[in-house]
Design a protein around this motif. Structure first.
Motif, short mmCIF file in Angstrom:
data_model
loop_
_atom_site.label_atom_id
_atom_site.label_comp_id
_atom_site.label_asym_id
_atom_site.label_seq_id
_atom_site.Cartn_x
_atom_site.Cartn_y
_atom_site.Cartn_z
N ASN A 92 0.58 69.30 103.02
CA ASN A 92 0.10 69.93 104.25
C ASN A 92 -1.16 69.27 104.80
O ASN A 92 -1.60 69.58 105.90
N GLY A 93 -1.77 68.37 104.02
CA GLY A 93 -2.95 67.66 104.51
C GLY A 93 -4.11 68.56 104.88
O GLY A 93 -4.96 68.18 105.69
N GLY A 94 -4.15 69.77 104.32
CA GLY A 94 -5.23 70.69 104.65
C GLY A 94 -5.00 71.49 105.92
O GLY A 94 -5.87 72.26 106.33
N HIS A 95 -3.82 71.30 106.53
CA HIS A 95 -3.51 72.03 107.77
C HIS A 95 -3.14 73.47 107.43
O HIS A 95 -2.16 73.73 106.73
N ASN A 96 -3.92 74.44 107.91
CA ASN A 96 -3.72 75.83 107.53
C ASN A 96 -2.40 76.41 108.03
O ASN A 96 -1.82 77.28 107.38
N GLY A 97 -1.93 75.94 109.16
CA GLY A 97 -0.64 76.41 109.64
C GLY A 97 0.49 76.00 108.72
O GLY A 97 1.39 76.80 108.41
N LEU A 98 0.45 74.76 108.26
CA LEU A 98 1.47 74.28 107.33
C LEU A 98 1.35 74.97 105.98
O LEU A 98 2.37 75.28 105.34
N ASN B 230 -3.61 80.28 111.04
CA ASN B 230 -3.64 80.47 109.59
C ASN B 230 -2.52 81.36 109.06
O ASN B 230 -2.25 81.36 107.85
N LEU B 231 -1.87 82.12 109.94
CA LEU B 231 -0.78 83.00 109.53
C LEU B 231 0.54 82.62 110.19
O LEU B 231 1.43 83.45 110.33
N ILE C 68 12.15 72.73 112.46
CA ILE C 68 11.24 71.64 112.83
C ILE C 68 9.92 72.27 113.26
O ILE C 68 9.91 73.16 114.12
N VAL C 69 8.83 71.84 112.67
CA VAL C 69 7.50 72.35 113.02
C VAL C 69 6.74 71.24 113.73
O VAL C 69 6.65 70.10 113.24
N ILE C 70 6.20 71.54 114.91
CA ILE C 70 5.41 70.58 115.69
C ILE C 70 3.94 70.98 115.58
O ILE C 70 3.58 72.11 115.90
N HIS C 71 3.10 70.05 115.13
CA HIS C 71 1.70 70.40 114.90
C HIS C 71 0.78 69.20 115.08
O HIS C 71 1.23 68.05 115.14
#
Length: 248
Positions: free
Chosen positions: A108-114, A66-67, A87-90
């Motif tokens: 972000n599709g609800g992805h907390n990292g993004l 989340n951070l 580039i972010v891999i997730h």
């Protein structure tokens, strides 16, 4: 210089989680391309190496998912890099397991990292989205992403992670289409396919289906059986003479 950030949660208890597939990919790239060992920096773990003749930094944020933006943003600012150098891999719930998408920008599709990274650096970075599938209901998402990959998932996950590492040069050069094509060729047949369609209750011509358990050959044999013998007419008379049949 290029910064590749693989997302996940720190700690051995999370190591095999679906949410940690970004960490898995970063580790595989580091091994495949002989990067330096990971060291602590930018509230994460970072390794240095070269891919396609360009210096690349691999970052695994240790801030918890989340951070993630705290770590990624700090590294980007330190090296004076722009979002186009990132580039972010997730993991991605809305993509089938074993499938990939690589694009610049987007939601972000609800992805907390993004969400966290967007807040720190904006949205104009490239994302390598690794499909993990959806559990079917939003209430099951959290335990699903924080659950370990099943043993059966290894059949597609391990070849996929290896292929990402093997063809990271194309991704580093910005040849997204070439990269995805190589991945598809390298993992052909390993990713789960779509569910099989239910059997229809009618044939293609609209007739009733053959009885269960009967093959096409058996159906053909049954259709070749002789019909009932004629009881009147020239043919009936000839058969009576041949076999000596008597009139009733």
């Amino acid at each position: 210089m290029l910064l590749i950030a693989g997302l996940g949660n720190p700690g051995p208890q999370y190591a095999r989680n679906r949410h940690n597939v970004g960490f898995m990919a970063a580790d595989a790239i580091a091994r495949r391309h002989s990067f330096s060992g990971f060291s602590k920096k930018f509230r994460g773990e970072i390794a240095e190496g070269t891919i396609a003749g360009e210096k690349v930094l691999l970052l695994k944020p240790m801030t918890f998912m989340n951070l993630s933006g705290d770590s990624v943003g700090e590294a980007l600012r330190f090296y004076k890099l722009s979002p186009s150098d990132l580039i972010v891999i997730h993991d991605e719930l809305d993509i089938a397991p074993g499938k990939l998408k690589l694009k610049t920008g987007g939601g972000n599709g609800g992805h907390n990292g993004l969400k966290s990274i967007d807040a720190h650096v904006g949205k104009d970075y490239r994302r390598l989205r690794i499909g993990i599938g959806h559990p079917g209901h939003k209430d099951r998402v959290s335990p699903y992403v924080l659950g370990d990959f099943a043993k059966a998932d290894m059949e597609w996950l391990e070849p996929l992670i290896d292929a990402i590492a093997d063809h990271a040069e194309l991704m580093a050069r910005g040849d997204d289409a070439g990269f995805l094509n190589k991945i598809a060729m390298a993992t052909g047949g390993t990713a789960p396919g779509p569910a099989k369609a239910e059997k229809k209750t009618e044939t293609a011509t609209g007739g009733k289906p053959a009885p269960a358990g009967k093959s096409h050959i058996r159906q053909a044999r049954n259709s070749a059986q002789p019909k009932a013998l004629p009881t009147s007419g020239p043919m009936a008379d000839m058969l009576k003479r041949l076999f000596g049949a008597k009139d009733d």
